[in-house]
Design a protein around this motif. Structure first.
Motif, PDB file in Angstrom:
ATOM      1  N   LEU A 287       0.872  -1.204   0.021  1.00  0.00           N
ATOM      2  CA  LEU A 287       0.013   0.065   0.147  1.00  0.00           C
ATOM      3  C   LEU A 287       1.028   1.182  -0.138  1.00  0.00           C
ATOM      4  O   LEU A 287       2.063   1.236   0.763  1.00  0.00           O
ATOM      5  CB  LEU A 287      -0.963   0.135   1.272  1.00  0.00           C
ATOM      6  CG  LEU A 287      -2.231  -0.764   1.320  1.00  0.00           C
ATOM      7  CD1 LEU A 287      -2.753  -1.010   2.511  1.00  0.00           C
ATOM      8  CD2 LEU A 287      -3.162  -0.482   0.014  1.00  0.00           C
ATOM      9  N   SER A 288       0.328   2.103  -0.766  1.00  0.00           N
ATOM     10  CA  SER A 288       1.274   3.341  -0.919  1.00  0.00           C
ATOM     11  C   SER A 288       1.028   4.372   0.547  1.00  0.00           C
ATOM     12  O   SER A 288       0.075   3.879   1.167  1.00  0.00           O
ATOM     13  CB  SER A 288       0.631   4.369  -1.991  1.00  0.00           C
ATOM     14  OG  SER A 288      -0.639   4.759  -1.670  1.00  0.00           O
TER      15      SER A 288
ATOM     16  N   GLY B  30      -2.268   4.927   1.657  1.00  0.00           N
ATOM     17  CA  GLY B  30      -3.213   3.745   1.837  1.00  0.00           C
ATOM     18  C   GLY B  30      -4.041   3.209   0.782  1.00  0.00           C
ATOM     19  O   GLY B  30      -4.974   2.468   0.929  1.00  0.00           O
ATOM     20  N   THR B  31      -3.450   3.394  -0.577  1.00  0.00           N
ATOM     21  CA  THR B  31      -4.007   2.803  -1.765  1.00  0.00           C
ATOM     22  C   THR B  31      -3.235   2.117  -2.492  1.00  0.00           C
ATOM     23  O   THR B  31      -2.026   2.095  -2.370  1.00  0.00           O
ATOM     24  CB  THR B  31      -4.693   3.846  -2.635  1.00  0.00           C
ATOM     25  OG1 THR B  31      -3.620   4.786  -2.865  1.00  0.00           O
ATOM     26  CG2 THR B  31      -5.694   4.825  -1.986  1.00  0.00           C
ATOM     27  N   LEU B  32      -3.659   1.409  -3.554  1.00  0.00           N
ATOM     28  CA  LEU B  32      -2.787   0.596  -4.592  1.00  0.00           C
ATOM     29  C   LEU B  32      -3.448   0.973  -5.913  1.00  0.00           C
ATOM     30  O   LEU B  32      -4.557   0.678  -6.145  1.00  0.00           O
ATOM     31  CB  LEU B  32      -2.719  -0.828  -4.207  1.00  0.00           C
ATOM     32  CG  LEU B  32      -1.763  -1.604  -5.087  1.00  0.00           C
ATOM     33  CD1 LEU B  32      -0.406  -1.494  -5.018  1.00  0.00           C
ATOM     34  CD2 LEU B  32      -2.226  -3.307  -4.686  1.00  0.00           C
TER      35      LEU B  32
ATOM     36  N   ASP C 136       1.345   2.911  -8.462  1.00  0.00           N
ATOM     37  CA  ASP C 136       2.405   2.066  -7.689  1.00  0.00           C
ATOM     38  C   ASP C 136       3.126   1.012  -8.301  1.00  0.00           C
ATOM     39  O   ASP C 136       4.130   0.610  -7.803  1.00  0.00           O
ATOM     40  CB  ASP C 136       1.442   1.704  -6.524  1.00  0.00           C
ATOM     41  CG  ASP C 136       0.778   2.860  -5.813  1.00  0.00           C
ATOM     42  OD1 ASP C 136       1.519   3.562  -5.190  1.00  0.00           O
ATOM     43  OD2 ASP C 136      -0.368   2.996  -5.624  1.00  0.00           O
TER      44      ASP C 136
ATOM     45  N   TRP D 211      -5.813 -10.785  -1.362  1.00  0.00           N
ATOM     46  CA  TRP D 211      -6.583  -9.701  -1.921  1.00  0.00           C
ATOM     47  C   TRP D 211      -7.378 -10.313  -2.911  1.00  0.00           C
ATOM     48  O   TRP D 211      -7.233 -11.169  -3.590  1.00  0.00           O
ATOM     49  CB  TRP D 211      -5.556  -8.586  -2.491  1.00  0.00           C
ATOM     50  CG  TRP D 211      -4.746  -7.833  -1.446  1.00  0.00           C
ATOM     51  CD1 TRP D 211      -3.745  -8.338  -0.197  1.00  0.00           C
ATOM     52  CD2 TRP D 211      -4.564  -6.459  -1.367  1.00  0.00           C
ATOM     53  NE1 TRP D 211      -3.224  -7.332   0.292  1.00  0.00           N
ATOM     54  CE2 TRP D 211      -3.774  -6.036  -0.048  1.00  0.00           C
ATOM     55  CE3 TRP D 211      -5.066  -5.352  -2.106  1.00  0.00           C
ATOM     56  CZ2 TRP D 211      -3.431  -4.848  -0.047  1.00  0.00           C
ATOM     57  CZ3 TRP D 211      -4.800  -4.226  -1.733  1.00  0.00           C
ATOM     58  CH2 TRP D 211      -3.731  -3.949  -0.906  1.00  0.00           C
TER      59      TRP D 211
ATOM     60  N   PRO E 150      -8.966  -7.031   1.693  1.00  0.00           N
ATOM     61  CA  PRO E 150      -8.811  -6.099   0.761  1.00  0.00           C
ATOM     62  C   PRO E 150      -8.970  -6.209  -0.680  1.00  0.00           C
ATOM     63  O   PRO E 150      -8.640  -7.178  -1.095  1.00  0.00           O
ATOM     64  CB  PRO E 150      -7.132  -5.622   1.094  1.00  0.00           C
ATOM     65  CG  PRO E 150      -6.640  -6.772   1.597  1.00  0.00           C
ATOM     66  CD  PRO E 150      -7.723  -7.416   2.287  1.00  0.00           C
TER      67      PRO E 150
ATOM     68  N   ARG F  81      -9.518  -0.808  -1.865  1.00  0.00           N
ATOM     69  CA  ARG F  81      -8.116  -0.184  -1.484  1.00  0.00           C
ATOM     70  C   ARG F  81      -7.480   0.536  -2.842  1.00  0.00           C
ATOM     71  O   ARG F  81      -6.504   1.247  -2.790  1.00  0.00           O
ATOM     72  CB  ARG F  81      -7.345  -1.197  -0.898  1.00  0.00           C
ATOM     73  CG  ARG F  81      -7.267  -1.399   0.673  1.00  0.00           C
ATOM     74  CD  ARG F  81      -7.161  -0.203   1.247  1.00  0.00           C
ATOM     75  NE  ARG F  81      -7.598  -0.506   2.777  1.00  0.00           N
ATOM     76  CZ  ARG F  81      -7.147   0.295   3.720  1.00  0.00           C
ATOM     77  NH1 ARG F  81      -6.360   1.365   3.543  1.00  0.00           N
ATOM     78  NH2 ARG F  81      -7.487  -0.083   4.993  1.00  0.00           N
ATOM     79  N   GLY F  82      -8.056   0.132  -3.890  1.00  0.00           N
ATOM     80  CA  GLY F  82      -7.477   0.626  -5.233  1.00  0.00           C
ATOM     81  C   GLY F  82      -7.686   0.098  -6.353  1.00  0.00           C
ATOM     82  O   GLY F  82      -8.940  -0.615  -6.640  1.00  0.00           O
TER      83      GLY F  82
ATOM     84  N   ARG G  97     -10.546   8.439  -1.920  1.00  0.00           N
ATOM     85  CA  ARG G  97      -9.903   8.511  -0.508  1.00  0.00           C
ATOM     86  C   ARG G  97     -10.032   9.529   0.225  1.00  0.00           C
ATOM     87  O   ARG G  97      -9.779   9.671   1.360  1.00  0.00           O
ATOM     88  CB  ARG G  97      -8.370   8.042  -0.947  1.00  0.00           C
ATOM     89  CG  ARG G  97      -8.219   6.691  -1.456  1.00  0.00           C
ATOM     90  CD  ARG G  97      -8.673   5.465  -0.377  1.00  0.00           C
ATOM     91  NE  ARG G  97      -7.745   5.393   0.763  1.00  0.00           N
ATOM     92  CZ  ARG G  97      -7.842   4.735   1.767  1.00  0.00           C
ATOM     93  NH1 ARG G  97      -8.849   3.748   1.700  1.00  0.00           N
ATOM     94  NH2 ARG G  97      -7.326   4.757   3.074  1.00  0.00           N
TER      95      ARG G  97
END
Length: 320
Positions: free
Chosen positions: A52-53, A56-58, A100, A235, A254, A283-284, A314
């Motif tokens: 995760l960046s 908090g995301t991908l 990412d 995931w 996630p 999350r992304g 986000r």
């Protein structure tokens, strides 16, 4: 990186981003004369500290379609067959600091390594590409790419597996078993197991149709969540839909939203992704063709627009 058409003799004219002749010829030379460069590239890659960046995301760009023979985009049945063009588009996408990393098969990942594009990026290796697009056995998604051992040995950050579920196709049972094994093996190595469970129905004429109703997608999530000896590193990669609350409430794992087959209206795709991205478990984004082959050819703008949707979702106003 240049947007000019190729100057190499015999090369087909192409639109959109392109590699320079120097980049392309150097890559071809390495492929032919220095096989060890691949291993050195894996060993030298600077890995990110976490999946995760900091946000908090991908956000990953997917490029494992060609290995399954899925080359078409829009009206061009050979769009993704042009490897020089595909790599150039991936380089443009990876230049965006909000991207990412990448999800790809060994050939694509290794070419990006040789081009120096994966330092500090998350790399997820694609594991099962055996269900070739258009083949009579297309639902038999056997493992033909990375395995857990090679993902660990090559210092990647996880493995992705496709799990197409058709209750009427016996091949689904084998895919379930293969994915369960891979989930457990990746977990034993402390690596992400990214499962893409997609429910399908075969029509009377043989056409496969992705089921995107809430009941079918939620069922697929619950099946995928229970695969393997532990879910600690699992995931889920799921399509957006009309009822994301019901679908993504089916798990605590996630999730990332997949781009899927691009629609005719990119703005509508972005809106659909945005609705899914506001769900607490999401999350992304993991998007491929929609960003790499936008209708106007502007990869940089398409990637930036998707990053903006993720960023907005986000934010406090995005419903988190």
């Amino acid at each position: 990186m240049t947007t000019d058409v190729s100057t190499l003799d015999g090369a087909a004219e192409r639109t959109g981003p392109d590699l320079t002749d120097e980049q392309w010829l150097q890559l071809l030379e390495l492929r032919a004369t220095d096989a060890g460069a691949v291993a050195r590239g894996y060993a030298a890659r600077r890995r990110p500290d976490r999946v995760l960046s900091e946000r908090g995301t991908l956000f990953l760009v997917a490029a494992d379609h060609p290995a399954r023979g899925a080359l078409a985009f829009g009206g061009d049945v050979m769009a993704m067959a042009d490897r020089r063009s595909l790599l150039a588009r991936l380089l443009v996408a990876l230049e965006n600091p909000q991207v990412d990393g990448v999800l790809g098969t060994p050939d694509v990942v290794e070419e990006l390594l040789l081009l120096g594009a994966l330092d500090g990026k998350v790399v997820i290796g694609s594991m099962n590409r055996g269900g070739l697009d258009g083949a009579s056995w297309t639902m038999d998604d056997r493992f033909t790419g990375y395995d857990a051992a090679s993902i660990a040995a090559n210092r990647l950050d996880g493995g992705k597996m496709l799990l197409r579920i058709d209750d009427q196709d016996p091949s689904t049972a084998g895919t379930l078993e293969g994915c369960a094994t891979a989930v457990g093996e990746l977990a034993d190595l402390g690596l992400v197991a990214m499962v893409e469970p997609l429910p399908y129905h075969r029509e009377d004429d043989g056409t496969l149709r992705l089921l995107k109703d809430a009941r079918s997608l939620a069922r697929a999530i619950t099946v995928a969540s229970g695969l393997g000896t532990t879910s600690a590193h699992t995931w889920l990669k799921m399509p957006s839909c009309d009822d994301p609350h019901t679908v993504f409430a089916a798990t605590t794992l996630p999730c990332v939203v997949l781009g899927g087959v691009p629609g005719p209206d990119p703005a509508r795709d972005l809106e659909s992704w945005g609705r899914a991205l506001t769900q607490p478990t999401v999350r992304g984004l993991v998007v491929g063709r929609s960003l790499l082959y936008p209708p106007d050819g502007d990869v940089r703008a398409a990637v930036a627009a998707a990053a903006g949707v993720l960023r907005a979702a986000r934010s406090p106003r995005g419903g988190r």
